[in-house]
Design an enzyme around this catalytic site. Sequence first.
Site, mmCIF file in Angstrom:
data_model
loop_
_atom_site.group_PDB
_atom_site.id
_atom_site.type_symbol
_atom_site.label_atom_id
_atom_site.label_comp_id
_atom_site.label_asym_id
_atom_site.label_seq_id
_atom_site.Cartn_x
_atom_site.Cartn_y
_atom_site.Cartn_z
ATOM 1 N N GLU A 55 15.975 -9.811 76.951
ATOM 2 C CA GLU A 55 15.215 -9.203 78.032
ATOM 3 C C GLU A 55 14.141 -10.144 78.574
ATOM 4 O OE1 GLU A 55 17.548 -6.306 76.149
ATOM 5 O OE2 GLU A 55 15.990 -7.554 75.196
ATOM 6 N N HIS A 93 16.076 4.917 72.653
ATOM 7 C CA HIS A 93 16.884 5.108 73.854
ATOM 8 C C HIS A 93 16.402 6.273 74.715
ATOM 9 C CE1 HIS A 93 19.591 2.741 71.264
ATOM 10 N NE2 HIS A 93 20.098 2.287 72.397
#
Length: 417
Positions: free
Chosen positions: A139, A209
């Site tokens: 990321e 998540h």
Amino acid sequence: MLSHQHLSRLSLRKVASFHCRRARRQSTSAAPLPAGGHAPSIATSAFLRATRERALRTPGIQWTDEDASAPTREIIGGRETRKMNMYQAVRDALSHALMRDDTAVVFGEDVAFGGVFRCTMGLAEEFGKERVFNTPLTEQGIAGFGIGLASMGQTAIAEIQFADYIFPAFDQIVSEAAKFRFRSGGQFSAGGLTIRCPSMTVGHGGLYHSQSPEGYFMGAAGLKVVIPRSPIQAKGLLLGAIRDPNPVIFMEPKILYRSSVEQVPIDDYQLPIGRAEILMPGSDLTVVSWGTPIYHCETAIHMLSTPPQSLAPHVASSLRSAEIELIDLRTILPWDVDTITESVKRTGRLVIVHEAGRTGGVGAEIGAEIQKRCFLKLNAPVKLVTGWDTPVPFQYEKFYAPDSLRIFDALIETLSY
């Protein structure tokens, strides 16, 4: 021979079995509840525009094939819509962005295959693998690459696979992307960077998540943060974000990818960044939210006006006629101070709802500012309905995020103060 203890156990099982069968017979023979009076769900929400006419008259819509400085027209002839859910609307927006801007590229983990939520399905085949491509699982690298690309005048559309994974990229986003123009005295900019990421709870995502990290970016001057509530909003706001001269984090509520469905205009259009939308006008209380909780707020307001039988004794008749003003904030940073302030000065009460935890959240910032601007107009303390200050749990995720009942309780408490 069976012992007395075994016989006792068998007897208890027979008794329990008898009572279970009897309960089942009684439950199936009981008269069903009368039809009607069901609370709205996402699928039946009045905020979703299910017809062509309503879709083409979305407030604030700006067609890119018309002069933005010209007066707004009500003519909708010649324009068409198509039924889409949110992930299809996001895909449509990306297609328009790539089609109109030859410098635009889409990149991230698995995006060439369509992405885990299918938002980039077919784009690599349509525009080529040089413009839609996978990246390594880094990321920080995705954000850094996007900043470099944007600084060279390209349009960089990055995807972080889940908003929960944005934290390794935090330094690049906050220290570099947000400050690049300021740091260089306006010589360089990362304004061509848009970072998409699925956000909010999904029912079973848990601590890695289902997070809502928008609050972490509230102090990052130079960034914009946008969260849509529906397919029409997702397409228009995403195209607005991609074309905005500032770096934008675009957080998409993942549970709405398939559950929210609208007739979406097929033409290229934008919706304004930085402006909230009043979904329900009212005069007694202001409710501010964004993303998925908008629909829980709608249900709570419906429950207040027409409470179900189980809740009716707890709702005074005087409260059932209360006129609630519901506002979708849409842009979290910079948030629309003027719209919220004007509303609260009229209603005298404010309830803020969001999925992220309370401490250091967006609601706390909004509440503090409104308390300052509307102090003499407030008839009750600003009320926050948020996630709990814990990691998002796996087993009890439903009880973590604000639901219609918690919001309903906040409405009664605030109106009764």
